[in-house]
Scaffold this motif. Structure first.
Motif, PDB file in Angstrom:
ATOM      1  N   HIS A   1       0.851  -1.176   0.000  1.00 24.91           N
ATOM      2  CA  HIS A   1       0.000   0.000   0.000  1.00 24.91           C
ATOM      3  C   HIS A   1       0.895   1.238   0.000  1.00 24.91           C
ATOM      4  O   HIS A   1       2.080   1.138   0.314  1.00 24.91           O
ATOM      5  CB  HIS A   1      -0.886   0.018   1.251  1.00 24.91           C
ATOM      6  CG  HIS A   1      -1.881  -1.102   1.286  1.00 24.91           C
ATOM      7  ND1 HIS A   1      -3.077  -1.074   0.611  1.00 24.91           N
ATOM      8  CD2 HIS A   1      -1.842  -2.303   1.914  1.00 24.91           C
ATOM      9  CE1 HIS A   1      -3.734  -2.200   0.832  1.00 24.91           C
ATOM     10  NE2 HIS A   1      -3.006  -2.971   1.619  1.00 24.91           N
ATOM     11  N   PRO A   2       0.358   2.426  -0.320  1.00 22.49           N
ATOM     12  CA  PRO A   2       1.188   3.635  -0.312  1.00 22.49           C
ATOM     13  C   PRO A   2       1.787   3.963   1.059  1.00 22.49           C
ATOM     14  O   PRO A   2       2.874   4.521   1.141  1.00 22.49           O
ATOM     15  CB  PRO A   2       0.236   4.739  -0.753  1.00 22.49           C
ATOM     16  CG  PRO A   2      -0.849   4.037  -1.488  1.00 22.49           C
ATOM     17  CD  PRO A   2      -0.968   2.681  -0.861  1.00 22.49           C
ATOM     18  N   THR A   3       1.096   3.615   2.142  1.00 16.42           N
ATOM     19  CA  THR A   3       1.584   3.958   3.475  1.00 16.42           C
ATOM     20  C   THR A   3       2.167   2.790   4.248  1.00 16.42           C
ATOM     21  O   THR A   3       2.810   2.998   5.268  1.00 16.42           O
ATOM     22  CB  THR A   3       0.452   4.556   4.327  1.00 16.42           C
ATOM     23  OG1 THR A   3      -0.628   3.616   4.373  1.00 16.42           O
ATOM     24  CG2 THR A   3      -0.025   5.873   3.758  1.00 16.42           C
TER      25      THR A   3
ATOM     26  N   TYR B   1      -0.810  -8.094   9.573  1.00 15.63           N
ATOM     27  CA  TYR B   1       0.183  -7.251  10.236  1.00 15.63           C
ATOM     28  C   TYR B   1       0.621  -6.189   9.260  1.00 15.63           C
ATOM     29  O   TYR B   1       0.946  -6.480   8.108  1.00 15.63           O
ATOM     30  CB  TYR B   1       1.379  -8.094  10.696  1.00 15.63           C
ATOM     31  CG  TYR B   1       0.993  -9.085  11.764  1.00 15.63           C
ATOM     32  CD1 TYR B   1       0.927  -8.706  13.090  1.00 15.63           C
ATOM     33  CD2 TYR B   1       0.644 -10.383  11.428  1.00 15.63           C
ATOM     34  CE1 TYR B   1       0.547  -9.608  14.070  1.00 15.63           C
ATOM     35  CE2 TYR B   1       0.262 -11.290  12.399  1.00 15.63           C
ATOM     36  CZ  TYR B   1       0.211 -10.885  13.714  1.00 15.63           C
ATOM     37  OH  TYR B   1      -0.178 -11.776  14.669  1.00 15.63           O
ATOM     38  N   ARG B   2       0.607  -4.939   9.709  1.00 12.20           N
ATOM     39  CA  ARG B   2       0.984  -3.815   8.857  1.00 12.20           C
ATOM     40  C   ARG B   2       2.320  -3.261   9.319  1.00 12.20           C
ATOM     41  O   ARG B   2       2.536  -3.081  10.513  1.00 12.20           O
ATOM     42  CB  ARG B   2      -0.083  -2.739   8.910  1.00 12.20           C
ATOM     43  CG  ARG B   2      -1.367  -3.189   8.269  1.00 12.20           C
ATOM     44  CD  ARG B   2      -2.490  -2.195   8.496  1.00 12.20           C
ATOM     45  NE  ARG B   2      -3.690  -2.615   7.826  1.00 12.20           N
ATOM     46  CZ  ARG B   2      -4.606  -3.411   8.362  1.00 12.20           C
ATOM     47  NH1 ARG B   2      -4.442  -3.863   9.573  1.00 12.20           N
ATOM     48  NH2 ARG B   2      -5.670  -3.753   7.690  1.00 12.20           N
ATOM     49  N   THR B   3       3.193  -2.993   8.374  1.00 11.82           N
ATOM     50  CA  THR B   3       4.509  -2.466   8.691  1.00 11.82           C
ATOM     51  C   THR B   3       4.763  -1.226   7.855  1.00 11.82           C
ATOM     52  O   THR B   3       4.163  -1.026   6.809  1.00 11.82           O
ATOM     53  CB  THR B   3       5.611  -3.493   8.380  1.00 11.82           C
ATOM     54  OG1 THR B   3       5.602  -3.763   6.981  1.00 11.82           O
ATOM     55  CG2 THR B   3       5.422  -4.780   9.138  1.00 11.82           C
ATOM     56  N   GLY B   4       5.654  -0.389   8.326  1.00  8.06           N
ATOM     57  CA  GLY B   4       6.067   0.757   7.531  1.00  8.06           C
ATOM     58  C   GLY B   4       6.135   2.030   8.336  1.00  8.06           C
ATOM     59  O   GLY B   4       5.343   2.250   9.246  1.00  8.06           O
ATOM     60  N   ARG B   5       7.088   2.861   7.995  1.00  8.19           N
ATOM     61  CA  ARG B   5       7.302   4.114   8.696  1.00  8.19           C
ATOM     62  C   ARG B   5       6.127   5.072   8.494  1.00  8.19           C
ATOM     63  O   ARG B   5       5.675   5.725   9.416  1.00  8.19           O
ATOM     64  CB  ARG B   5       8.599   4.741   8.197  1.00  8.19           C
ATOM     65  CG  ARG B   5       8.984   5.994   8.910  1.00  8.19           C
ATOM     66  CD  ARG B   5      10.304   6.509   8.424  1.00  8.19           C
ATOM     67  NE  ARG B   5      10.269   6.656   6.971  1.00  8.19           N
ATOM     68  CZ  ARG B   5      11.311   6.540   6.184  1.00  8.19           C
ATOM     69  NH1 ARG B   5      12.479   6.263   6.684  1.00  8.19           N
ATOM     70  NH2 ARG B   5      11.206   6.682   4.887  1.00  8.19           N
TER      71      ARG B   5
ATOM     72  N   TRP C   1       3.041   4.291   7.838  1.00  7.25           N
ATOM     73  CA  TRP C   1       1.871   3.758   8.544  1.00  7.25           C
ATOM     74  C   TRP C   1       1.895   4.209   9.998  1.00  7.25           C
ATOM     75  O   TRP C   1       0.902   4.656  10.543  1.00  7.25           O
ATOM     76  CB  TRP C   1       1.847   2.237   8.455  1.00  7.25           C
ATOM     77  CG  TRP C   1       0.818   1.591   9.320  1.00  7.25           C
ATOM     78  CD1 TRP C   1       1.032   0.943  10.489  1.00  7.25           C
ATOM     79  CD2 TRP C   1      -0.593   1.543   9.100  1.00  7.25           C
ATOM     80  NE1 TRP C   1      -0.146   0.490  11.007  1.00  7.25           N
ATOM     81  CE2 TRP C   1      -1.161   0.842  10.183  1.00  7.25           C
ATOM     82  CE3 TRP C   1      -1.418   2.029   8.106  1.00  7.25           C
ATOM     83  CZ2 TRP C   1      -2.520   0.618  10.282  1.00  7.25           C
ATOM     84  CZ3 TRP C   1      -2.780   1.786   8.225  1.00  7.25           C
ATOM     85  CH2 TRP C   1      -3.310   1.092   9.287  1.00  7.25           C
ATOM     86  N   GLU C   2       3.049   4.104  10.650  1.00  6.21           N
ATOM     87  CA  GLU C   2       3.178   4.526  12.040  1.00  6.21           C
ATOM     88  C   GLU C   2       2.966   6.028  12.175  1.00  6.21           C
ATOM     89  O   GLU C   2       2.346   6.489  13.124  1.00  6.21           O
ATOM     90  CB  GLU C   2       4.546   4.126  12.588  1.00  6.21           C
ATOM     91  CG  GLU C   2       4.730   2.622  12.721  1.00  6.21           C
ATOM     92  CD  GLU C   2       3.722   2.003  13.681  1.00  6.21           C
ATOM     93  OE1 GLU C   2       3.381   2.619  14.704  1.00  6.21           O
ATOM     94  OE2 GLU C   2       3.266   0.883  13.394  1.00  6.21           O
ATOM     95  N   ALA C   3       3.476   6.812  11.230  1.00  7.33           N
ATOM     96  CA  ALA C   3       3.290   8.265  11.270  1.00  7.33           C
ATOM     97  C   ALA C   3       1.817   8.631  11.092  1.00  7.33           C
ATOM     98  O   ALA C   3       1.303   9.519  11.772  1.00  7.33           O
ATOM     99  CB  ALA C   3       4.131   8.935  10.192  1.00  7.33           C
ATOM    100  N   ALA C   4       1.127   7.944  10.202  1.00 10.96           N
ATOM    101  CA  ALA C   4      -0.298   8.206   9.981  1.00 10.96           C
ATOM    102  C   ALA C   4      -1.113   7.834  11.212  1.00 10.96           C
ATOM    103  O   ALA C   4      -2.056   8.550  11.590  1.00 10.96           O
ATOM    104  CB  ALA C   4      -0.797   7.438   8.756  1.00 10.96           C
ATOM    105  N   ARG C   5      -0.771   6.735  11.870  1.00  4.63           N
ATOM    106  CA  ARG C   5      -1.479   6.336  13.094  1.00  4.63           C
ATOM    107  C   ARG C   5      -1.240   7.337  14.208  1.00  4.63           C
ATOM    108  O   ARG C   5      -2.148   7.673  14.962  1.00  4.63           O
ATOM    109  CB  ARG C   5      -1.028   4.949  13.541  1.00  4.63           C
ATOM    110  CG  ARG C   5      -1.630   3.840  12.733  1.00  4.63           C
ATOM    111  CD  ARG C   5      -1.235   2.483  13.229  1.00  4.63           C
ATOM    112  NE  ARG C   5      -1.418   2.363  14.661  1.00  4.63           N
ATOM    113  CZ  ARG C   5      -0.807   1.469  15.427  1.00  4.63           C
ATOM    114  NH1 ARG C   5       0.037   0.624  14.884  1.00  4.63           N
ATOM    115  NH2 ARG C   5      -1.020   1.408  16.702  1.00  4.63           N
ATOM    116  N   ALA C   6      -0.010   7.837  14.336  1.00 10.36           N
ATOM    117  CA  ALA C   6       0.308   8.807  15.380  1.00 10.36           C
ATOM    118  C   ALA C   6      -0.430  10.118  15.151  1.00 10.36           C
ATOM    119  O   ALA C   6      -0.908  10.748  16.095  1.00 10.36           O
ATOM    120  CB  ALA C   6       1.810   9.041  15.438  1.00 10.36           C
ATOM    121  N   THR C   7      -0.537  10.548  13.899  1.00  9.28           N
ATOM    122  CA  THR C   7      -1.243  11.785  13.574  1.00  9.28           C
ATOM    123  C   THR C   7      -2.732  11.640  13.859  1.00  9.28           C
ATOM    124  O   THR C   7      -3.359  12.551  14.391  1.00  9.28           O
ATOM    125  CB  THR C   7      -1.023  12.138  12.093  1.00  9.28           C
ATOM    126  OG1 THR C   7       0.373  12.252  11.861  1.00  9.28           O
ATOM    127  CG2 THR C   7      -1.705  13.441  11.746  1.00  9.28           C
ATOM    128  N   ALA C   8      -3.319  10.508  13.532  1.00  8.54           N
ATOM    129  CA  ALA C   8      -4.747  10.279  13.753  1.00  8.54           C
ATOM    130  C   ALA C   8      -5.074  10.168  15.238  1.00  8.54           C
ATOM    131  O   ALA C   8      -6.183  10.486  15.666  1.00  8.54           O
ATOM    132  CB  ALA C   8      -5.199   9.023  13.022  1.00  8.54           C
TER     133      ALA C   8
END
Length: 68
Positions: free
Chosen positions: A26-28, A45-49, A51-58
């Motif tokens: 996926h893009p994120t 399981y989702r991985t990626g920098r 993805w973590e940034a998007a979760r933290a912002t949300a």
């Protein structure tokens, strides 16, 4: 081999590559669908920098609202 944590039993499981059912880019993030040896279910399981940034912002509270 991949180390996962089963969300059902909360145990760490070492999983062989043959138990990975799909990998989706996926893009994120990258999503891995893995068959769990502990409970038999398929977990994603989702991985990626990004993805973590998007979760933290949300997860941030909306405490900085601008009043007009």
């Amino acid at each position: 081999m991949t180390l996962i944590t089963c969300p059902v039993t909360r145990t760490d499981e070492l999983v062989s590559d043959r138990r990975i059912r799909s990998v989706t880019n996926h893009p994120t993030h990258i999503a891995l669908a893995v068959e769990c040896p502990a409970c038999g279910s398929v977990h994603v399981y989702r991985t990626g920098r990004r993805w973590e940034a998007a979760r933290a912002t949300a997860a941030r509270p909306a405490d900085r609202l601008v009043h007009a």
